[in-house]
Design an enzyme around this catalytic site. Structure first.
Site, PDB file in Angstrom:
ATOM      1  N   ASP A  94       0.825  -1.208   0.000  1.00 49.10           N
ATOM      2  CA  ASP A  94       0.000   0.000   0.000  1.00 49.10           C
ATOM      3  C   ASP A  94       0.863   1.264   0.000  1.00 49.10           C
ATOM      4  O   ASP A  94       1.425   1.634   1.017  1.00 49.10           O
ATOM      5  CB  ASP A  94      -0.910  -0.012   1.240  1.00 49.10           C
ATOM      6  CG  ASP A  94      -1.819   1.207   1.298  1.00 49.10           C
ATOM      7  OD1 ASP A  94      -2.102   1.795   0.238  1.00 49.10           O
ATOM      8  OD2 ASP A  94      -2.240   1.571   2.415  1.00 49.10           O
ATOM      9  N   ASP A 288      -1.697   5.555  -5.401  1.00 50.97           N
ATOM     10  CA  ASP A 288      -2.027   4.711  -4.260  1.00 50.97           C
ATOM     11  C   ASP A 288      -2.257   3.260  -4.685  1.00 50.97           C
ATOM     12  O   ASP A 288      -3.292   2.923  -5.239  1.00 50.97           O
ATOM     13  CB  ASP A 288      -3.292   5.281  -3.593  1.00 50.97           C
ATOM     14  CG  ASP A 288      -3.671   4.547  -2.332  1.00 50.97           C
ATOM     15  OD1 ASP A 288      -2.992   3.563  -1.969  1.00 50.97           O
ATOM     16  OD2 ASP A 288      -4.652   4.957  -1.692  1.00 50.97           O
TER      17      ASP A 288
END
Ligand code: NAG
Length: 368
Positions: A94, A288
């Site tokens: 992430d 992201d």
């Protein structure tokens, strides 16, 4: 940050379009095609591929190729060995957060967890920590332990680890990961920036270049899984030349917290959306890997849907199709993609007055 399209679809409250991620074509304005390169997020402002060579000569990027499993709907994860003796866990990659956290207690949606009592090297700091994502949150205890990455740089590192003791909406049905690797900058780390993020510790302790690159495959764009295999690669220490063609284009990081970048222009087909570029970057534009959605500010979203509606070759869609409340039907064996335009996002290029574009095909926007 966490936000999975597979679970939300087109969602009015998030003003988002499901983005199917594809090891796709990066068409850049100067006609350089970066194939098979999903996206490269850099810790430092890289000056070109020379940074990808390893000065210490101890990192073999090829050993890290295909070290990710997962898909564009549920995220990508890497195997790690945590504690002594090592306990194997799958860890979600992430770039939208900065804590390294693993399940340390049972949960209905995960098969196993990190048992701190079974690790002779685990040290609890007796500090509690909590992280809230767009989707879900967890609470736990801060500690340190040893970690190695079987398909990563050689060596064992001592890292900060958050042992997740309770969570809500964080672990989801059907996932095959038990923890999260936050790759963003220290300012986003919880409870505060003194908790050194995982990759900072890797760079410090294994003396690899402060660079990583990510390739995320398997959006199902191609019928053959050889052409578009599941999984991908997290290359730590540089970028693996066999994973892309052409040159690497860099975009400046506006501020080092998330990987905040600057969007200069959006195009639907060949048509410029023509909004003030402040609109595109409101309140921030970030890269992201923990999100399977392309999430847009409401003004941009509305302008974009309007432009797609105008340029799609189909007139008879009910308005419900465009806000995600109605489905459209296709004949069996047919698909609607030729009726829809591509979407291009232009990012500012580093060290030039140019921009480069990332083109998203209708296959990646229209879920069927
Ligand atoms: C790890 O070390 C071995 C033996 O020196 C080497 O063959 C291998 O390429 C290294 N792996 C990585 C990822 O650097």
């Amino acid at each position: 940050d966490l936000l999975f399209g597979l679970y939300f679809g087109v969602s009015k409250c998030y003003f988002s379009i499901p983005l199917r991620i594809y090891p796709g074509k990066y068409n850049v304005s100067s006609d350089v095609n970066l194939t098979s390169l999903q996206r490269i997020a850099l810790k430092t402002d890289g000056k070109g591929l020379s940074l990808a060579s390893d000065p210490t000569g101890t990192v073999n990027f090829l050993d890290m190729v295909n070290n990710l499993q997962g898909d564009s709907g549920r995220g990508y994860y890497i195997e790690m060995s945590i504690g002594t003796p090592g306990q194997k866990l799958n860890i979600l990659v992430d770039t939208g957060s900065s804590n390294f956290a693993v399940a340390a207690a049972p949960h209905p949606f995960i098969t196993h967890y990190f048992n701190t009592a079974l690790s002779s090297t685990y040290r609890s700091s007796s500090r509690t920590v909590a992280v809230k994502y767009t989707q879900g949150n967890w609470e736990g205890e801060l500690g340190i332990d040893h970690v190695s990455i079987p398909k990563g740089p050689n060596g064992t590192i001592t890292i900060n680890i958050a042992a997740i003791l309770s969570s809500d909406g964080f672990f989801l049905p059907g996932i095959n990961w038990q923890g999260i690797l936050g790759l963003a900058y220290p300012v986003l780390a919880r409870p505060d920036s003194s908790v050194e993020p995982f990759f900072n510790s890797v760079v410090q302790q294994l003396r690899i270049p402060d660079i990583f690159s990510l390739q995320m495959c398997g959006a199902g764009l191609s019928a053959s899984s050889t052409a578009d295999p599941l999984g991908g690669s997290l290359i730590m220490g540089g970028a693996e030349p066999t994973l892309f063609r052409g040159s690497v284009w860099y975009t400046p990081i506006v501020e080092e917290w998330y990987y905040q970048v600057e969007v200069l222009k959006l195009e639907v087909g060949d048509q410029n959306l023509n909004l003030d570029c402040r609109e595109y970057n409101m309140d921030k534009a970030i890269v992201d890997s923990g999100t399977t959605l392309l999430r847009l500010p409401v003004n941009v979203f509305n302008a974009l849907v309007e432009a797609i509606t105008r340029s799609s070759l189909i007139q008879e869609f009910s308005s419900g199709f465009w806000d995600g409340t109605k489905l459209a039907c296709w004949m069996k064996g047919e698909n609607p993609w030729r009726f829809f335009p591509k979407l291009s996002i232009y990012l500012r290029a580093t060290n030039t007055s140019q921009s480069f574009r990332i083109t998203i095909l209708p296959q990646q926007i229209i879920p069927i």
